[in-house]
Design an enzyme around this catalytic site. Structure first.
Site, mmCIF file in Angstrom:
data_model
loop_
_atom_site.group_PDB
_atom_site.id
_atom_site.type_symbol
_atom_site.label_atom_id
_atom_site.label_comp_id
_atom_site.label_asym_id
_atom_site.label_seq_id
_atom_site.Cartn_x
_atom_site.Cartn_y
_atom_site.Cartn_z
ATOM 1 N N GLU A 178 -21.394 16.745 -1.104
ATOM 2 C CA GLU A 178 -22.744 17.222 -0.864
ATOM 3 C C GLU A 178 -23.785 16.423 -1.658
ATOM 4 O O GLU A 178 -24.935 16.298 -1.245
ATOM 5 C CB GLU A 178 -22.869 18.700 -1.208
ATOM 6 C CG GLU A 178 -22.769 19.030 -2.686
ATOM 7 C CD GLU A 178 -22.976 20.529 -2.967
ATOM 8 O OE1 GLU A 178 -24.003 21.060 -2.525
ATOM 9 O OE2 GLU A 178 -22.083 21.127 -3.605
ATOM 10 N N LYS B 6 2.975 1.720 -3.309
ATOM 11 C CA LYS B 6 1.992 1.798 -4.408
ATOM 12 C C LYS B 6 1.315 3.159 -4.421
ATOM 13 O O LYS B 6 1.155 3.772 -5.482
ATOM 14 C CB LYS B 6 0.949 0.699 -4.238
ATOM 15 C CG LYS B 6 -0.202 0.775 -5.234
ATOM 16 C CD LYS B 6 -1.405 0.017 -4.701
ATOM 17 C CE LYS B 6 -1.968 0.690 -3.461
ATOM 18 N NZ LYS B 6 -3.042 -0.105 -2.827
ATOM 19 N N ALA C 64 -10.804 1.016 -0.205
ATOM 20 C CA ALA C 64 -10.498 1.913 -1.329
ATOM 21 C C ALA C 64 -9.716 1.162 -2.382
ATOM 22 O O ALA C 64 -8.928 0.260 -2.075
ATOM 23 C CB ALA C 64 -9.703 3.122 -0.855
ATOM 24 N N TYR D 82 9.426 1.237 12.424
ATOM 25 C CA TYR D 82 8.816 0.003 12.934
ATOM 26 C C TYR D 82 9.766 -0.702 13.898
ATOM 27 O O TYR D 82 9.367 -1.136 14.986
ATOM 28 C CB TYR D 82 8.453 -0.922 11.773
ATOM 29 C CG TYR D 82 7.053 -0.723 11.238
ATOM 30 C CD1 TYR D 82 6.035 -1.593 11.579
ATOM 31 C CD2 TYR D 82 6.759 0.346 10.403
ATOM 32 C CE1 TYR D 82 4.745 -1.413 11.098
ATOM 33 C CE2 TYR D 82 5.478 0.536 9.911
ATOM 34 C CZ TYR D 82 4.475 -0.348 10.262
ATOM 35 O OH TYR D 82 3.203 -0.152 9.790
ATOM 36 N N GLU E 222 -4.996 -0.842 -10.155
ATOM 37 C CA GLU E 222 -4.155 0.235 -9.620
ATOM 38 C C GLU E 222 -2.872 0.362 -10.425
ATOM 39 O O GLU E 222 -2.473 1.477 -10.797
ATOM 40 C CB GLU E 222 -3.856 -0.032 -8.144
ATOM 41 C CG GLU E 222 -5.061 0.193 -7.235
ATOM 42 C CD GLU E 222 -4.822 -0.212 -5.803
ATOM 43 O OE1 GLU E 222 -5.569 0.270 -4.928
ATOM 44 O OE2 GLU E 222 -3.908 -1.020 -5.532
ATOM 45 N N GLY F 129 -3.956 -12.678 -7.837
ATOM 46 C CA GLY F 129 -4.308 -13.018 -6.470
ATOM 47 C C GLY F 129 -3.097 -13.237 -5.592
ATOM 48 O O GLY F 129 -1.949 -13.254 -6.044
ATOM 49 N N TYR G 268 -7.938 -5.467 -7.559
ATOM 50 C CA TYR G 268 -7.559 -4.082 -7.235
ATOM 51 C C TYR G 268 -6.082 -3.810 -7.510
ATOM 52 O O TYR G 268 -5.720 -2.709 -7.944
ATOM 53 C CB TYR G 268 -7.943 -3.736 -5.792
ATOM 54 C CG TYR G 268 -7.080 -4.365 -4.729
ATOM 55 C CD1 TYR G 268 -5.990 -3.686 -4.205
ATOM 56 C CD2 TYR G 268 -7.361 -5.629 -4.223
ATOM 57 C CE1 TYR G 268 -5.196 -4.248 -3.229
ATOM 58 C CE2 TYR G 268 -6.571 -6.202 -3.243
ATOM 59 C CZ TYR G 268 -5.494 -5.508 -2.745
ATOM 60 O OH TYR G 268 -4.703 -6.078 -1.782
ATOM 61 N N CYS H 40 0.786 -1.233 0.000
ATOM 62 C CA CYS H 40 0.000 0.000 0.000
ATOM 63 C C CYS H 40 0.821 1.288 0.000
ATOM 64 O O CYS H 40 0.484 2.225 -0.720
ATOM 65 C CB CYS H 40 -0.976 0.019 1.176
ATOM 66 S SG CYS H 40 -0.808 -1.257 2.393
#
Length: 450
Positions: A443, A51, A343, A99, A183, A263, A179, A48
């Site tokens: 809106e 990317k 997302a 980390y 992407e 996958g 996805y 993520c």
């Protein structure tokens, strides 16, 4: 009670494992963690985060084109792939160091090597040969890209290698319609690569709402991304002009790079699960109960390795809940997997919460569908054909909103807050009572009628 070296041994230094280790240590547990690759796991190193950086880079050409309508005099912009990758690698190294530092500061002992079960309470470290006994173990080893095997498949790359390409290819064929595939199609196309996608079915993004998937396909076609449906690769051959791809339909394509996005699989390789007696399903995913416990009372698992819902924030929540409950005697907040905001950072991007229309119609006998499709102000002013799609699914008898699906610029940010509303069991009346924020895309969501 048996005397163990540690109270908790975590295998896997991704987001879920690191969160569990730190939280368990904060509750006073003696914790060790083993990670043979990079701390931060797939998300930080090969997923993520990098990317999203590449997605940002790929959207600048749209911004440059739009800037003329807003009075900016266009300068010739030159893109340098090597500079982007170098800067990306610097940022990823910084995040990985954070980390590790957070683990050390929490009192967690780090082993930068592979750990394998010898039995339900004993692990062996591959490099040092050290044995560690643990009262409890947590498996958080994530997943890895699936590689189909066919003649020439070794010539293809996966998303892991895409982040380290030495140069930007001129032509790329992406295999898969999930996805990750859409992407990367947006990334490559945005950076000027001749891009195509090959899928076995007829539609992108299986499992997402069909209206969003169809509109995204329209936008990708408009951006020059070729979609080859109902076919798969039979063979890849190296030729003087590039990679020659033969498909199941008899068609051939010549490209510079073939990227397999077919996958991901749970990463249970070389863990010694058989010695520990841990059960896996037919896909190789570790089977767990609602509390992330396996069939072995001392062994737990969280994140993608369980194949429940393969998203980084889910792994983090599962790791937090595991550590709080086991070591802090804290009852964790319930996680509703059906209401996790999701997302897809395609261009334009998708944001979705709750049930798709197909799922809602199976679950509820009386569903109302409200939908709108329009060009946002920023695109219309700049002459772009990009559109926004908003779709709301309502259970009529209760007026409860059971699904919201969005496509358009910035809708991922909207999906996060919509997730709050749906988690609170918001009714459509609650959306309608909310005063619209004008002028905005959002809106339109509270002014929908139908």
């Amino acid at each position: 009670m048996a005397n163990y070296d540690v109270d908790l041994f975590v295998i896997g230094g991704g987001s879920g494992g690191v969160r569990a280790a730190r939280v368990a240590a904060s509750h006073g547990a003696r914790v060790a963690i083993a990670e043979q690759a990079n701390f931060g796991g797939t998300c930080v190193n090969r997923g993520c985060v990098p990317k999203k950086l590449l997605v940002y880079a790929s959207r600048f050409p749209d911004q440059f084109r739009a800037s003329r309508a807003y009075g900016w005099q266009q300068q010739d912009a030159q893109f340098d792939w090597a500079s982007l990758i170098t800067h990306k690698d610097t940022e990823i190294s910084r995040l990985e160091a954070i980390y590790q530092r957070n683990l050390v500061n929490s009192g967690v002992v780090i082993h930068a090597e592979q750990a394998t079960f010898e039995d339900a309470n004993t692990l062996r470290l591959a490099t040092s040969g050290q044995r560690v006994t643990a009262r409890y173990s947590l498996i958080a080893t994530g997943g890895y890209p699936h590689r189909a095997v066919f003649p020439g498949s070794e010539l293809a790359i996966t998303s892991d290698e895409a982040f380290h390409l030495p140069e930007l290819p001129g032509r790329v064929l992406i295999v898969g319609g999930g996805y990750i595939a859409v992407e990367f199609a947006g990334i490559f196309a945005g950076l000027g690569v001749q891009t195509s996608i090959m899928i076995r079915g007829q539609q992108l993004l299986r499992g997402f709402d069909e209206d969003l998937a169809r509109l995204l396909a329209e936008h990708q076609t408009r951006r020059g991304i070729a979609l080859h449906t109902e076919q798969f690769i039979r063979q890849i051959e190296q030729t003087a002009d590039g990679l020659r791809v033969s498909s199941s339909t008899g068609a051939t394509y010549t490209v510079d790079t073939v990227m397999l996005c077919t996958g991901r699989k749970p990463n249970t390789r070389a863990l010694g699960l058989e010695q520990a007696g841990v059960a896996v399903d037919d896909k190789g995913a570790i089977q767990v109960d609602a509390h992330s416990r396996t069939n072995i009372p001392s062994i737990y698992a969280v994140g993608d390795v369980t194949d429940r819902l393969n998203l980084t924030p889910v792994a983090i929540r599962e790791g937090q809940a595991f550590a709080d409950q086991l070591f802090g005697q804290i009852t964790p907040l319930e996680l509703d997997y059906e209401l996790v905001p999701t997302a897809v950072f395609s261009t334009p991007e998708l944001g979705t919460v709750g049930l798709t229309e197909a799922q809602a119609r199976e679950r509820f006998p009386d569903i109302r569908v409200l939908q709108t499709r329009f060009r946002a102000m920023t695109q219309a002013f700049a002459g772009s054909e990009d559109q926004v799609l908003m779709k709301v699914l309502i259970d009529n008898p209760t007026d409860r909103v059971v699904g919201v699906h969005l496509l358009g610029e910035g809708v991922a940010e909207m999906a996060q807050l919509i997730g709050v509303a749906l988690t609170a069991s918001a009714r459509w009346q609650d959306f309608r009572r909310t005063v619209a924020l004008h002028p905005s895309i959002a809106e339109e969501l509270v002014t929908l009628r139908g």
